[in-house]
Motif scaffolding. Structure first.
Motif, mmCIF file in Angstrom:
data_model
loop_
_atom_site.group_PDB
_atom_site.id
_atom_site.type_symbol
_atom_site.label_atom_id
_atom_site.label_comp_id
_atom_site.label_asym_id
_atom_site.label_seq_id
_atom_site.Cartn_x
_atom_site.Cartn_y
_atom_site.Cartn_z
ATOM 1 N N THR A 169 -0.704 16.908 -1.166
ATOM 2 C CA THR A 169 -0.259 15.629 -0.629
ATOM 3 C C THR A 169 1.030 15.795 0.166
ATOM 4 O O THR A 169 2.049 16.226 -0.359
ATOM 5 C CB THR A 169 -0.024 14.618 -1.767
ATOM 6 O OG1 THR A 169 -1.208 14.512 -2.536
ATOM 7 C CG2 THR A 169 0.354 13.258 -1.201
ATOM 8 N N GLY A 170 0.953 15.451 1.447
ATOM 9 C CA GLY A 170 2.132 15.545 2.292
ATOM 10 C C GLY A 170 2.337 16.903 2.920
ATOM 11 O O GLY A 170 3.022 17.018 3.935
ATOM 12 N N SER B 218 1.798 23.821 10.364
ATOM 13 C CA SER B 218 2.990 24.663 10.437
ATOM 14 C C SER B 218 3.951 24.454 9.267
ATOM 15 O O SER B 218 5.095 24.899 9.323
ATOM 16 C CB SER B 218 3.727 24.412 11.759
ATOM 17 O OG SER B 218 4.097 23.052 11.883
ATOM 18 N N VAL B 219 3.493 23.778 8.217
ATOM 19 C CA VAL B 219 4.371 23.473 7.081
ATOM 20 C C VAL B 219 3.841 24.134 5.819
ATOM 21 O O VAL B 219 2.668 24.007 5.474
ATOM 22 C CB VAL B 219 4.463 21.938 6.862
ATOM 23 C CG1 VAL B 219 5.279 21.629 5.619
ATOM 24 C CG2 VAL B 219 5.070 21.272 8.083
ATOM 25 N N PHE B 220 4.740 24.849 5.120
ATOM 26 C CA PHE B 220 4.401 25.414 3.820
ATOM 27 C C PHE B 220 4.653 24.389 2.723
ATOM 28 O O PHE B 220 5.557 23.556 2.828
ATOM 29 C CB PHE B 220 5.259 26.648 3.523
ATOM 30 C CG PHE B 220 4.843 27.886 4.263
ATOM 31 C CD1 PHE B 220 3.647 28.512 3.955
ATOM 32 C CD2 PHE B 220 5.644 28.430 5.247
ATOM 33 C CE1 PHE B 220 3.250 29.653 4.627
ATOM 34 C CE2 PHE B 220 5.265 29.569 5.924
ATOM 35 C CZ PHE B 220 4.056 30.175 5.609
ATOM 36 N N SER B 221 3.887 24.466 1.643
ATOM 37 C CA SER B 221 4.176 23.687 0.449
ATOM 38 C C SER B 221 5.335 24.359 -0.295
ATOM 39 O O SER B 221 5.683 25.507 0.003
ATOM 40 C CB SER B 221 2.940 23.618 -0.444
ATOM 41 O OG SER B 221 2.686 24.890 -1.026
ATOM 42 N N PRO B 222 5.931 23.689 -1.261
ATOM 43 C CA PRO B 222 7.056 24.298 -1.987
ATOM 44 C C PRO B 222 6.709 25.621 -2.672
ATOM 45 O O PRO B 222 7.603 26.448 -2.886
ATOM 46 C CB PRO B 222 7.414 23.220 -3.021
ATOM 47 C CG PRO B 222 7.017 21.943 -2.375
ATOM 48 C CD PRO B 222 5.761 22.274 -1.626
ATOM 49 N N ASP B 223 5.453 25.829 -3.036
ATOM 50 C CA ASP B 223 5.100 27.100 -3.664
ATOM 51 C C ASP B 223 4.461 28.072 -2.668
ATOM 52 O O ASP B 223 3.755 29.003 -3.044
ATOM 53 C CB ASP B 223 4.186 26.896 -4.879
ATOM 54 C CG ASP B 223 2.961 26.066 -4.566
ATOM 55 O OD1 ASP B 223 2.885 25.511 -3.453
ATOM 56 O OD2 ASP B 223 2.071 25.970 -5.427
ATOM 57 N N GLY B 224 4.702 27.847 -1.370
ATOM 58 C CA GLY B 224 4.340 28.835 -0.361
ATOM 59 C C GLY B 224 2.905 28.818 0.102
ATOM 60 O O GLY B 224 2.421 29.824 0.637
#
Length: 253
Positions: free
Chosen positions: A6-7, A13-19
């Motif tokens: 989500t988000g 081009s955006v990674f999630s907080p856990d990569g």
């Protein structure tokens, strides 16, 4: 920290907080929904086989092939979205032609795999594009001998003796591991490939499919990528169906 997408899956081009890059993961799901494709690197060449699922009886047989030629000595089999596969192949042909014009020699298999993997990886970097929805098995014969590579939607690629992608990849990999891959001949690999595709198709028995098999061989095709002769394809399919019937009889007993 664990992310659920989500988000973080709205932009390529955006990674999630856990990569994680969720767009790449979604592309891999598109590959898993398509028919199985395999590649076998043998002692005298490379064999490709693909399970092309037939979604309608109205389709023209032989259309929308899952196995195509990049250069005279290089072939590719892919699973995933057919339009993405066509673009991937066309890019490979362009790279091959550019290399030949620049250096006056055919491109090596390792070079085309490296260039295509870099191109695929570029499609994971920008929000204006999306990753390729295909996993491709690229192989052929050059001056250093037979070579086989798999290129994933992330742009990662590896060299293999045997590779599988698509819906039945796990079953196909299990069968590939049973083969004496460094020492098998191209002709024997064709028959083994047909059996593997039929085995991998067991989970989709409610769907019709076309079997495609091609090869690049120093002994069989003079180093050119070609579809196998019709008589050999029919023999390989007959042997695969016979083995399938024997397995079903043994299970019933």
């Amino acid at each position: 920290m664990t992310s659920i997408g989500t988000g973080y899956d709205l932009s390529n081009s955006v990674f999630s907080p856990d990569g994680r890059n969720f767009q790449v993961e979604y592309a891999s799901k598109a590959v898993e929904a398509d028919g199985t494709s395999i590649g076998i690197r043998c002692k005298d060449g490379v064999v490709f086989a693909a399970e092309k699922l037939v979604s309608s009886k109205l389709l023209v047989p032989g259309a929308n092939k899952k196995i195509q030629t990049i250069d005279k000595h290089i072939g590719v089999a892919y699973s995933g979205l057919t339009p993405d596969g066509r673009h991937f192949v066309n890019r490979g042909r362009s790279e091959s032609n550019t290399y030949r014009r620049s250096y006056k020699v055919p491109i090596s298999v390792s070079s085309i795999a490296d260039r295509l993997a870099g191109y695929v990886q570029a499609y994971t970097l920008y929000s204006s594009v999306r990753p390729f929805g295909v996993s491709a098995i690229v192989g052929g014969v050059d001056e250093s001998g037979p070579k086989l590579y798999t290129i994933e939607p992330s742009g990662a690629y590896w060299g293999y003796y045997g590779a599988a992608t698509g819906k039945g990849r796990q079953a196909a990999k299990s069968e590939l591991e049973k083969l004496d891959l460094p020492n098998i001949s191209a002709r024997d690999a064709v028959k083994a490939a047909a059996k593997i595709i039929y085995t991998a198709h067991e989970d989709s028995k409610d769907k019709d499919f076309e079997l495609e098999i091609s090869w690049v061989s120093t002994s069989e095709t003079n180093g050119l990528h070609q579809f196998v002769p019709k008589d050999l394809l029919e023999e390989a399919e007959r042997l695969a169906r016979d083995d399938e019937d024997e397995d079903e009889e043994m299970q019933e007993d």
